[in-house]
Design an enzyme around this catalytic site. Structure first.
Site, PDB file in Angstrom:
ATOM      1  N   GLY A   1      31.271 -29.768  21.210  1.00 11.99           N
ATOM      2  CA  GLY A   1      31.062 -28.555  20.443  1.00 11.99           C
ATOM      3  C   GLY A   1      31.561 -28.721  19.024  1.00 11.99           C
ATOM      4  N   GLY A   2      30.892 -28.058  18.075  1.00 10.72           N
ATOM      5  CA  GLY A   2      31.304 -28.160  16.679  1.00 10.72           C
ATOM      6  C   GLY A   2      31.053 -29.540  16.122  1.00 10.72           C
TER       7      GLY A   2
ATOM      8  N   VAL B   1      36.432 -32.907  13.829  1.00  7.40           N
ATOM      9  CA  VAL B   1      37.280 -31.770  13.462  1.00  7.40           C
ATOM     10  C   VAL B   1      37.888 -31.220  14.756  1.00  7.40           C
ATOM     11  CG1 VAL B   1      37.427 -29.515  12.344  1.00  7.40           C
ATOM     12  CG2 VAL B   1      35.871 -31.244  11.444  1.00  7.40           C
TER      13      VAL B   1
ATOM     14  N   ASP C   1      30.857 -31.209  26.662  1.00  9.34           N
ATOM     15  CA  ASP C   1      31.970 -30.290  26.818  1.00  9.34           C
ATOM     16  C   ASP C   1      31.520 -29.045  27.577  1.00  9.34           C
ATOM     17  OD1 ASP C   1      33.603 -31.981  25.461  1.00  9.34           O
ATOM     18  OD2 ASP C   1      33.612 -30.867  23.578  1.00  9.34           O
TER      19      ASP C   1
ATOM     20  N   MET D   1      41.374 -22.839  18.391  1.00  7.65           N
ATOM     21  CA  MET D   1      42.114 -22.802  19.665  1.00  7.65           C
ATOM     22  C   MET D   1      43.410 -22.002  19.542  1.00  7.65           C
ATOM     23  SD  MET D   1      41.463 -26.817  20.622  1.00  7.65           S
ATOM     24  CE  MET D   1      41.669 -27.341  18.901  1.00  7.65           C
TER      25      MET D   1
ATOM     26  N   LYS E   1      37.448 -29.570  29.213  1.00  2.82           N
ATOM     27  CA  LYS E   1      38.850 -29.404  29.593  1.00  2.82           C
ATOM     28  C   LYS E   1      39.091 -27.949  29.987  1.00  2.82           C
ATOM     29  CE  LYS E   1      40.238 -32.985  26.316  1.00  2.82           C
ATOM     30  NZ  LYS E   1      38.896 -33.252  25.779  1.00  2.82           N
TER      31      LYS E   1
ATOM     32  N   ALA F   1      33.001 -25.258  13.697  1.00  2.00           N
ATOM     33  CA  ALA F   1      33.032 -23.833  14.027  1.00  2.00           C
ATOM     34  C   ALA F   1      33.474 -22.976  12.858  1.00  2.00           C
ATOM     35  CB  ALA F   1      33.958 -23.616  15.226  1.00  2.00           C
TER      36      ALA F   1
ATOM     37  N   ALA G   1      -6.611 -27.359  -8.808  1.00  2.00           N
ATOM     38  CA  ALA G   1      -5.394 -27.774  -8.099  1.00  2.00           C
ATOM     39  C   ALA G   1      -5.700 -28.282  -6.692  1.00  2.00           C
ATOM     40  CB  ALA G   1      -4.405 -26.611  -8.035  1.00  2.00           C
ATOM     41  N   VAL G   2      -6.639 -27.640  -5.987  1.00  2.00           N
ATOM     42  CA  VAL G   2      -6.983 -28.076  -4.627  1.00  2.00           C
ATOM     43  C   VAL G   2      -7.571 -29.481  -4.668  1.00  2.00           C
ATOM     44  CG1 VAL G   2      -8.421 -27.624  -2.617  1.00  2.00           C
ATOM     45  CG2 VAL G   2      -7.311 -25.721  -3.809  1.00  2.00           C
TER      46      VAL G   2
ATOM     47  N   PRO H   1      28.401 -24.875  16.929  1.00  2.00           N
ATOM     48  CA  PRO H   1      29.157 -23.842  17.631  1.00  2.00           C
ATOM     49  C   PRO H   1      28.424 -23.137  18.760  1.00  2.00           C
ATOM     50  CG  PRO H   1      28.314 -22.979  15.587  1.00  2.00           C
ATOM     51  CD  PRO H   1      27.920 -24.426  15.614  1.00  2.00           C
TER      52      PRO H   1
ATOM     53  N   GLY I   1      31.138 -17.207  18.307  1.00  6.15           N
ATOM     54  CA  GLY I   1      30.431 -17.236  17.035  1.00  6.15           C
ATOM     55  C   GLY I   1      29.082 -17.919  17.106  1.00  6.15           C
TER      56      GLY I   1
END
Length: 483
Positions: free
Chosen positions: A305-306, A310, A251, A387, A273, A336, A25-26, A228, A416
């Site tokens: 983030g995330g 979404v 963010d 949120m 924000k 997340a 095999a080698v 996350p 998380g």
């Protein structure tokens, strides 16, 4: 004293004879790698494993059956000894040395006059890694790291530059000018176009850059999902884009560990924000910054983030970029709900408990009440509220009012996937009180549904889930009265 360093070089073996001694095999793995170079491969061994015997029948390799003889080295440029017999391997190495033929003895650095490195291949681009034969597992580890970091489009880029090599030299005979040209090509939009599979666009951009080598570089924006928080969840594409960025608009909640993976000399601008701030004004500033820096010819990363699509306003940002004619790409991130659920031991779907999952934001544009609470209150589904920490009481009251049982399990996952992750579990009736009792704060994700109860048994990351029992940071009376 340590051994002197090896001299690295790449050998042109196409059409040249190479001998592999060994039939297992080698040896097969070595033969397979050598065939890819176009070498004329000869294999010598008493017996060949089935696949190499088939290659012999197909005429892909030449086989010599029997014990090693020095005559096997006739017309050979390189020999690889890959048997499990040290005496045979030594005989091969000594015979090769006498004939001034390079020899590699598998797993024996002292007998080898040449080493076969760990390799990373992207088309015609090859990166060879050697530890001098002393630490092959380290070389393999480094290769695996580079495999993750180097994009497959490097092969297409190398092909483009190879085909245009003479055009480049004719157009830019001055070496410093060529260097500046290559820097613009490699730091410009062409690698990004190839990553997206737009070969025709890359060729057009290349031609334009070559014909006007002093032209101002075109800027672009990459909308990147940072996941996350755990930097290990960053995608390979995201890591590559971060290492090419000139400006990173990130963010507030993007973790420092993720930012530490970005290009060190990039300009970092926090655009998060703040709670209670003017989100519309902040979003307008983000749009303005993306446009400003892209128009200056910079590669901008909008790091969110995330996942940017979404509840991340990614669609709005792309619409603005499209309106202003700025090139963009999107690099998805792990949202997340998926990541926090996994790290808390909460499967979002389950054959017996939940046949569907809904991602819900507790905040909508202009704070309009647009959620279908009757549909959200249905059983056999998992609700993942983004949120929602500031709206727990309203979420509980509306769900119960529309028929969801007050005994429905919930789980709040705070921070998380990060080292400080906390999970609070209970039933819907006591949701806001338990959150206050344990002083839950953002960022946190709320799961409601029967699967949330599985966190008690399936948690694997961080501390055990918190319940009504034990010490909280809020006043115990608040929860006791509600319970």
């Amino acid at each position: 004293m340590s051994a002197p360093p090896l001299f690295p070089f790449f050998a042109q073996l196409a059409g040249r004879g190479v001998l592999v001694v060994g039939g297992g095999a080698v040896a097969r793995r070595k033969v397979l790698a050598l065939l890819a170079t176009g070498a004329r491969v000869r294999v010598g061994a008493p017996e060949l494993e089935p696949e190499m015997a088939e290659w012999t029948a197909q005429g892909r390799i030449e086989a010599i059956r029997g014990a090693f003889e020095p005559e096997w080295l006739d017309e050979i440029w390189l020999v690889v000894a890959a048997t499990d017999d040290p005496a045979v391997n030594r005989a091969v190495a000594e015979a090769a040395e006498a004939r001034r033929i390079w020899a590699n003895v598998v797993d024996d650095a002292e007998l080898s006059s040449v080493h076969l490195p760990a390799r990373v291949e992207r088309g015609s681009v090859q990166i060879a890694i050697s530890s001098g034969g002393g630490a092959p597992m380290l070389a393999r580890h480094l290769r695996e790291q580079l495999e993750r970091q180097l994009d497959e489009s490097l092969g297409a880029l190398a092909e483009l530059l190879t085909q245009a090599r003479q055009r480049i030299r004719d157009r830019l005979p001055d070496l410093p000018a060529r260097r500046r040209f290559f820097e613009r090509v490699l730091r410009g939009p062409i690698p990004g176009l190839l990553r997206k599979g737009d070969v025709a666009g890359a060729r057009r951009e290349f031609t334009a850059t070559l014909e006007q080598p002093q032209a101002v570089q075109t800027g672009s924006v990459a909308l990147v999902g940072a996941g996350p928080g755990d930097p290990g969840l960053l995608t390979l594409r995201a890591l590559r884009v971060l290492n090419e960025a000139d400006v990173i608009l990130h963010d507030r909640l993007v973790s420092g560990e993720v930012l530490a993976l970005a290009r060190r000399d990039a300009e970092f601008i926090e655009v998060g924000k703040q709670v209670g701030g003017d989100h519309h004004a902040t979003q307008a500033r983000i749009h303005a910054l993306m446009i400003e820096h892209a128009r200056l010819g910079k590669r901008v990363v909008r790091l969110k983030g995330g996942d940017p699509f979404v509840f991340g306003r990614g669609g709005e940002e792309l619409q603005v970029l499209r309106e202003h004619g700025i090139a963009f790409e999107v690099v998805p991130g792990i949202t997340a709900a998926i990541a926090c659920g996994a790290y808390a031991g909460i499967p979002l779907t389950h054959r017996e408990l939940a046949q569907s999952v809904r991602f819900v934001t507790a905040h909508t544009k202009d704070e309009d009440e647009t959620l279908d609470w009757a549909a959200l209150a249905q059983e056999k589904q998992t609700l993942a509220f983004y949120m929602g920490v500031s709206a727990l009481e309203g979420i509980r009251d509306r769900l119960v009012a529309h028929g969801r049982a007050a005994t429905t399990p919930f789980a709040i996952v705070e921070n998380g996937t990060r080292p400080e992750q906390r999970v609070v579990t209970g039933t819907l009736a006591a949701l806001p009180e338990l959150a206050r009792f344990h002083c839950v704060g953002a960022p946190a994700l709320l799961f409601i549904g029967e699967v949330a109860a599985l966190a008690a048994d399936l948690h694997w990351f961080g501390s055990e889930p918190l319940t009504a029992a034990g010490a909280g940071c809020g006043p115990l009376a608040t929860f006791a009265q509600a319970a």
